[in-house]
Design a protein around this motif. Structure first.
Motif, short mmCIF file in Angstrom:
data_model
loop_
_atom_site.label_atom_id
_atom_site.label_comp_id
_atom_site.label_asym_id
_atom_site.label_seq_id
_atom_site.Cartn_x
_atom_site.Cartn_y
_atom_site.Cartn_z
N GLY A 226 0.85 -1.06 0.07
CA GLY A 226 -0.18 -0.12 0.10
C GLY A 226 0.81 1.28 -0.28
N ASP A 227 0.24 2.43 0.30
CA ASP A 227 1.08 3.61 0.25
C ASP A 227 0.64 4.53 1.46
OD1 ASP A 227 -1.74 4.73 0.01
OD2 ASP A 227 -1.46 5.63 -1.94
N TRP A 228 0.24 3.93 2.72
CA TRP A 228 -0.11 4.42 4.03
C TRP A 228 -1.58 5.20 3.90
CZ3 TRP A 228 2.78 2.08 7.18
CH2 TRP A 228 4.25 2.05 6.91
N SER A 229 -2.09 5.48 2.90
CA SER A 229 -3.44 6.41 2.98
C SER A 229 -4.62 5.63 3.01
CB SER A 229 -3.53 6.96 1.43
OG SER A 229 -3.93 6.07 0.42
N ALA A 230 -5.62 6.11 3.52
CA ALA A 230 -6.96 5.63 3.83
C ALA A 230 -7.43 5.34 2.47
CB ALA A 230 -7.77 6.62 4.67
N ASP A 231 -7.36 6.16 1.31
CA ASP A 231 -7.58 5.90 0.11
C ASP A 231 -7.52 4.42 -0.49
OD1 ASP A 231 -9.20 8.04 -0.10
OD2 ASP A 231 -7.60 9.32 -1.31
N PHE A 232 -6.04 4.33 -0.19
CA PHE A 232 -5.39 2.90 -0.78
C PHE A 232 -6.49 1.73 -0.15
CE2 PHE A 232 -3.06 -0.92 -0.48
CZ PHE A 232 -2.95 -1.14 -1.96
N GLY A 233 -6.63 1.85 1.61
CA GLY A 233 -7.25 0.93 2.24
C GLY A 233 -8.66 0.83 1.84
N ASN A 253 -0.90 0.50 9.04
CA ASN A 253 -1.19 1.80 9.56
C ASN A 253 -2.68 1.90 9.82
OD1 ASN A 253 -1.85 2.78 7.15
ND2 ASN A 253 -1.01 4.61 7.46
N ASP A 254 -3.23 2.75 10.66
CA ASP A 254 -4.28 3.16 10.98
C ASP A 254 -5.27 3.57 9.77
OD1 ASP A 254 -3.90 1.90 13.55
OD2 ASP A 254 -3.90 3.81 14.39
N GLN A 255 -4.44 4.56 9.17
CA GLN A 255 -5.44 5.00 7.67
C GLN A 255 -5.73 4.17 6.97
OE1 GLN A 255 -2.51 6.48 9.16
NE2 GLN A 255 -2.59 8.58 9.13
N MET A 256 -4.89 3.23 6.54
CA MET A 256 -5.20 2.25 5.69
C MET A 256 -6.44 1.36 6.30
SD MET A 256 -1.82 1.10 3.37
CE MET A 256 -0.83 0.45 4.86
N ALA A 257 -6.16 0.93 7.38
CA ALA A 257 -7.30 0.42 8.40
C ALA A 257 -8.50 0.77 8.30
CB ALA A 257 -6.73 -0.26 9.69
N ILE A 258 -8.50 2.10 8.41
CA ILE A 258 -9.91 2.69 8.44
C ILE A 258 -10.58 2.95 7.02
CG2 ILE A 258 -10.87 5.04 8.67
CD1 ILE A 258 -8.77 5.58 10.98
N GLY A 259 -9.64 3.06 6.13
CA GLY A 259 -10.29 3.17 4.67
C GLY A 259 -10.84 1.68 4.25
N LEU A 260 -10.00 0.59 5.00
CA LEU A 260 -10.50 -0.78 4.53
C LEU A 260 -11.84 -1.03 5.34
CD1 LEU A 260 -8.98 -3.71 3.60
CD2 LEU A 260 -8.65 -4.12 5.90
N MET A 261 -11.91 -0.66 6.43
CA MET A 261 -13.49 -0.78 7.18
C MET A 261 -14.49 -0.13 6.60
SD MET A 261 -12.85 -1.11 11.18
CE MET A 261 -12.05 0.55 11.51
N HIS A 262 -14.05 0.95 5.96
CA HIS A 262 -15.28 1.76 5.07
C HIS A 262 -15.44 0.79 3.75
CE1 HIS A 262 -15.96 5.72 2.61
NE2 HIS A 262 -17.00 4.85 2.89
N ALA A 263 -14.51 0.32 3.36
CA ALA A 263 -14.85 -0.59 1.81
C ALA A 263 -15.71 -1.63 2.25
CB ALA A 263 -13.69 -0.96 1.31
N PHE A 264 -15.46 -2.39 3.41
CA PHE A 264 -15.93 -3.55 3.76
C PHE A 264 -17.66 -3.01 4.20
CE2 PHE A 264 -11.82 -5.88 5.43
CZ PHE A 264 -11.81 -6.21 4.18
N GLY A 279 -5.04 -2.25 12.94
CA GLY A 279 -4.13 -1.43 12.46
C GLY A 279 -2.96 -1.12 13.21
N PHE A 280 -2.20 -0.05 12.99
CA PHE A 280 -0.85 0.23 13.71
C PHE A 280 -0.62 1.72 13.66
CE2 PHE A 280 3.42 0.28 14.82
CZ PHE A 280 4.03 -1.04 15.09
N ASP A 281 -0.35 2.11 14.86
CA ASP A 281 0.11 3.61 15.30
C ASP A 281 -0.89 4.32 16.27
OD1 ASP A 281 1.96 3.82 13.56
OD2 ASP A 281 0.96 4.88 11.80
N ASP A 282 -2.26 3.80 16.21
CA ASP A 282 -3.17 4.52 17.34
C ASP A 282 -3.22 5.69 17.10
OD1 ASP A 282 -5.10 4.29 19.41
OD2 ASP A 282 -3.77 4.42 20.91
N ILE A 283 -3.67 6.05 16.10
CA ILE A 283 -3.85 7.63 15.90
C ILE A 283 -5.00 8.09 16.43
CG2 ILE A 283 -2.67 7.61 13.61
CD1 ILE A 283 -5.25 7.56 12.37
#
Length: 353
Positions: A226-233, A253-264, A279-283
């Motif tokens: 990936g590229d770290w972004s929520a869009d990629f997730g 990372n969390d951004q990709m995880a959040i984008g992933l959950m949106h897609a699901f 995810g990873f980081d705990d933003i």
């Protein structure tokens, strides 16, 4: 504020203006600025009062010429706007200020070797006394190794190189714990969405994932880069939802995880009922998304503080502090749960509808 008749008009006050108001020589003002021990307390107080009255601020460039000290730390950052680096930079600035240092940051908008060299040259021109590197790409350290830096530097990534101190979070252990958490919940088909190639942190987190999968003797799904972004997730999640041959995802990372959950969610899948996500980081936003994200916490502010302490010890020629790797901790929230009793669905969502 009342205007003092000695206050210069149309220009910033100078050291001679301070000397005139305090009725001392400009050499005495200079000694006060440099905290010279020969100055009598009452003289120092008079000079400081004159500086306050005139709102005089020392010229750092001029002082550097006289003292050969700029009292400036450089920060080379490739992702200064992302939560982790931005938080570490803020902590570096706070800690540096406590020690009487300024911080000059160069963000790598261009991460090519030429762009890295230009950013480094910019910092060197500020006569920095030390450098903190928050640029976790391998190519950054290759440029640094080939450059005559001439000042101590500390990196926030463990690179395995011996030419500088490295202060880092144990990314491998953090990723291993995230994956082991999913394994402990009964997940046997786990996908990893990795960070971009050439990023030291991405490689370390992937290694932790692979170690945990190997330890559990599970089949390996090829990691998705990936590229770290929520869009990629989100993009990855839409693609993954078409062929559900897994029950859990560990995102780097969390951004990709959040984008992933949106897609699901858009695909009609329930997290964590159908799929678990870590995810990873705990933003900061990780605890406020729905469901709240299970993730790996790392203390970015503490990393910044420790970096300054390590660097200034080198700058002042003190004994080098022992570098302890920071171990992150798993934060369990609502996005991970026990694996469903059913086997992964190998048909696409569309086909099974």
């Amino acid at each position: 504020m009342a205007v003092n008749p000695e206050t210069p008009k149309g220009r910033a006050p100078s050291i001679r203006d301070v000397a005139r108001l305090a009725e001392v020589s400009h050499q005495t003002v200079s000694r006060v600025l440099n905290d010279h021990p020969s100055i009598r307390p009452e003289t120092k107080e008079r000079v400081l009062q004159a500086m306050e009255t005139l709102q005089y601020r020392p010229n750092r460039a001029a002082r550097a010429l006289v003292t050969s000290r700029s009292h400036t730390i450089g920060v080379l950052a490739s992702t200064g706007t992302a939560y982790g680096p931005a938080t570490s930079i803020a902590a570096i600035e706070d800690a540096a200020r406590e020690h009487g240092y300024y911080v000059n940051t160069a963000n790598l908008a261009d991460a090519s070797p030429a762009g890295i060299a230009d950013a480094l040259e910019h910092l060197m021109l500020q006569a920095i006394e030390g450098l903190v590197v928050i640029a976790p790409q391998v190519r950054v350290f290759e440029v640094l190794a080939a450059s005559p830096i001439g000042v101590p530097f500390v990196s926030l990534q463990s690179t395995g190189r011996s030419d500088h101190l490295a202060l880092s979070v144990d990314q491998v252990t953090g990723a291993r714990r995230a994956t082991q958490h999913l394994v402990s919940l009964g997940h046997r088909e786990i996908v990893h969405i990795a960070g971009p190639q050439d990023w030291i942190e991405a490689e370390a987190r992937m290694r932790g994932f692979l170690d945990a999968i190997d330890d559990a003797d599970l089949s390996l799904h090829p990691p998705i880069l990936g590229d770290w972004s929520a869009d990629f997730g989100y993009f990855a999640g839409r693609e993954l939802a078409r062929h559900l041959d897994f029950t859990a995802v560990f995102a780097a990372n969390d951004q990709m995880a959040i984008g992933l959950m949106h897609a699901f969610r858009d695909a009609g899948l329930d997290v964590p009922g159908d799929l678990s996500v870590v995810g990873f980081d705990d933003i900061p936003v990780a605890r406020h998304v729905w469901p709240p994200l299970t993730t790996v916490y790392q203390d970015f502010r503490e990393i910044g503080r420790r970096a300054v302490a390590l660097l200034l010890n080198q700058v002042h020629g003190r004994e080098v502090l022992e570098v302890e790797e920071i171990v992150p901790r798993l934060v369990i929230r609502g996005s991970s749960a026990e694996a469903s009793a059913r086997r992964p669905r190998y048909a696409s969502v569309t086909d099974s509808a």
